[in-house]
Design an enzyme around this catalytic site. Structure first.
Site, PDB file in Angstrom:
ATOM      1  N   SER A  71       0.836  -1.210   0.000  1.00  0.00           N
ATOM      2  CA  SER A  71       0.000   0.000   0.000  1.00  0.00           C
ATOM      3  C   SER A  71       0.868   1.257   0.000  1.00  0.00           C
ATOM      4  O   SER A  71       2.003   1.255   0.483  1.00  0.00           O
ATOM      5  CB  SER A  71      -0.911   0.028   1.225  1.00  0.00           C
ATOM      6  OG  SER A  71      -1.792  -1.063   1.215  1.00  0.00           O
TER       7      SER A  71
HETATM    8  N1  SAM Z   1      -0.920  -3.894   3.801  1.00  0.00           N
HETATM    9  C1  SAM Z   1      -0.357  -4.554   2.682  1.00  0.00           C
HETATM   10  C2  SAM Z   1       1.017  -4.008   2.380  1.00  0.00           C
HETATM   11  O1  SAM Z   1       1.305  -2.854   2.762  1.00  0.00           O
HETATM   12  O2  SAM Z   1       1.805  -4.691   1.743  1.00  0.00           O
HETATM   13  C3  SAM Z   1      -1.293  -4.340   1.536  1.00  0.00           C
HETATM   14  C4  SAM Z   1      -1.341  -5.430   0.591  1.00  0.00           C
HETATM   15  S1  SAM Z   1      -2.416  -5.339  -0.800  1.00  0.00           S
HETATM   16  C5  SAM Z   1      -2.967  -3.726  -1.007  1.00  0.00           C
HETATM   17  C6  SAM Z   1      -3.842  -6.253  -0.250  1.00  0.00           C
HETATM   18  C7  SAM Z   1      -3.574  -7.683   0.085  1.00  0.00           C
HETATM   19  O3  SAM Z   1      -4.816  -8.305   0.433  1.00  0.00           O
HETATM   20  C8  SAM Z   1      -2.986  -8.523  -1.045  1.00  0.00           C
HETATM   21  O4  SAM Z   1      -1.785  -9.102  -0.643  1.00  0.00           O
HETATM   22  C9  SAM Z   1      -4.049  -9.591  -1.303  1.00  0.00           C
HETATM   23  O5  SAM Z   1      -3.531 -10.843  -1.673  1.00  0.00           O
HETATM   24  C10 SAM Z   1      -4.741  -9.659   0.039  1.00  0.00           C
HETATM   25  N2  SAM Z   1      -6.088 -10.210   0.025  1.00  0.00           N
HETATM   26  C11 SAM Z   1      -7.093 -10.009  -0.874  1.00  0.00           C
HETATM   27  N3  SAM Z   1      -8.179 -10.690  -0.498  1.00  0.00           N
HETATM   28  C12 SAM Z   1      -7.877 -11.334   0.663  1.00  0.00           C
HETATM   29  C13 SAM Z   1      -8.589 -12.194   1.545  1.00  0.00           C
HETATM   30  N4  SAM Z   1      -9.858 -12.539   1.339  1.00  0.00           N
HETATM   31  N5  SAM Z   1      -7.944 -12.659   2.633  1.00  0.00           N
HETATM   32  C14 SAM Z   1      -6.653 -12.326   2.886  1.00  0.00           C
HETATM   33  N6  SAM Z   1      -5.930 -11.524   2.084  1.00  0.00           N
HETATM   34  C15 SAM Z   1      -6.536 -11.028   0.996  1.00  0.00           C
END
Ligand code: SAM
Length: 223
Positions: A72
């Site tokens: 993010s």
């Molecule tokens: N906070 C993280 C970072 O700074 O790296 C943000 C990562 S990204 C914006 C969102 C993440 O949510 C992704 O890695 C994606 O795989 C995960 N994601 C999406 N749907 C999900 C779910 N149902 N359960 C767990 N993770 C999920």
């Protein structure tokens, strides 16, 4: 300005200058909680990225982390964290560990972090990074976070780092009735509005905040 990839004194110095500048930019954009700013100031964001992105580690932008996902934007991390008004030792559930950067910011605030990521490879990388930076108290698992983590509920706060079509019912159930807060982007698969949902007894309140763009929350109570 180009930054040497080697982690020697001068490269680390350049990066920490960039980190200080990022913190000043976040403050100018309305991030005022000193604990959030000092967490961002203390965490080397380059450690959560592939080395090819080191020169861009302190840009205020989302960057690729593999599996079609992104770390993010620092502003988004700071905004979601600040919105939760966390107190030390509170139990916080993060949905979407991704790179582990947001996880580290939460842990630096002294809260107890539980985090779920659906991509096993991303979760394993994040675990290694967090361990190597000394964050040993984080509890994590791979799976569908849209259903929460009932074994550890209730949570004082829930932070969702992916965009949902609606507020997942399971997450609402797992929020503490004694003033639990959830920050979650709701809307379409590309653009969402940030909401802060609070729970007091049976009463739920949702406040609409600002526009954001997250990757979609994929799962039983997501997309
Ligand atoms: N906070 C993280 C970072 O700074 O790296 C943000 C990562 S990204 C914006 C969102 C993440 O949510 C992704 O890695 C994606 O795989 C995960 N994601 C999406 N749907 C999900 C779910 N149902 N359960 C767990 N993770 C999920």
């Amino acid at each position: 300005m180009p930054i040497a990839l080697t982690v020697n004194g001068s490269a680390a110095g350049l990066l920490s200058d960039e980190r200080r500048k990022l913190v000043e930019d976040l403050r100018a954009r309305g991030i005022h909680d000193p604990r959030v700013l000092s967490a961002i100031a203390s965490i080397p964001r380059e450690r959560f990225l592939d080395r090819t992105f080191t020169p861009r580690a302190y840009e205020d932008s989302a960057l690729p982390i593999g599996e079609g996902q992104t770390i993010s934007q620092p502003y988004t991390v700071a905004y979601q964290t600040q919105t939760l008004e966390l107190k030390p030792d509170e139990k916080v559930l993060e949905i979407g560990t991704g790179s582990g950067y947001q996880t580290a910011v939460l842990a630096a605030l002294g809260v107890r972090v539980f985090t779920i990521e659906r991509h096993v490879t991303l979760l394993e990388q994040a675990r290694k990074r967090l361990e190597s930076l000394g964050f040993h108290r984080i509890i994590s698992r791979a799976g569908d976070g849209s259903r929460g983590w009932p074994e550890y509920a209730p949570f004082d706060a829930i932070l969702v780092t992916a965009g949902a079509p609606d507020v997942p019912e399971s997450l609402v159930k797992q929020l503490s009735p004694g003033g639990g807060r959830m920050v979650i982007p709701i809307g379409g698969q590309r653009n969402q509005k940030m909401y802060c949902v609070t729970k007091n007894g049976e009463e739920l309140k949702a406040i609409e905040l600002a526009d954001f763009a997250f990757v979609p929350l994929i799962g039983k109570e997501g997309w």
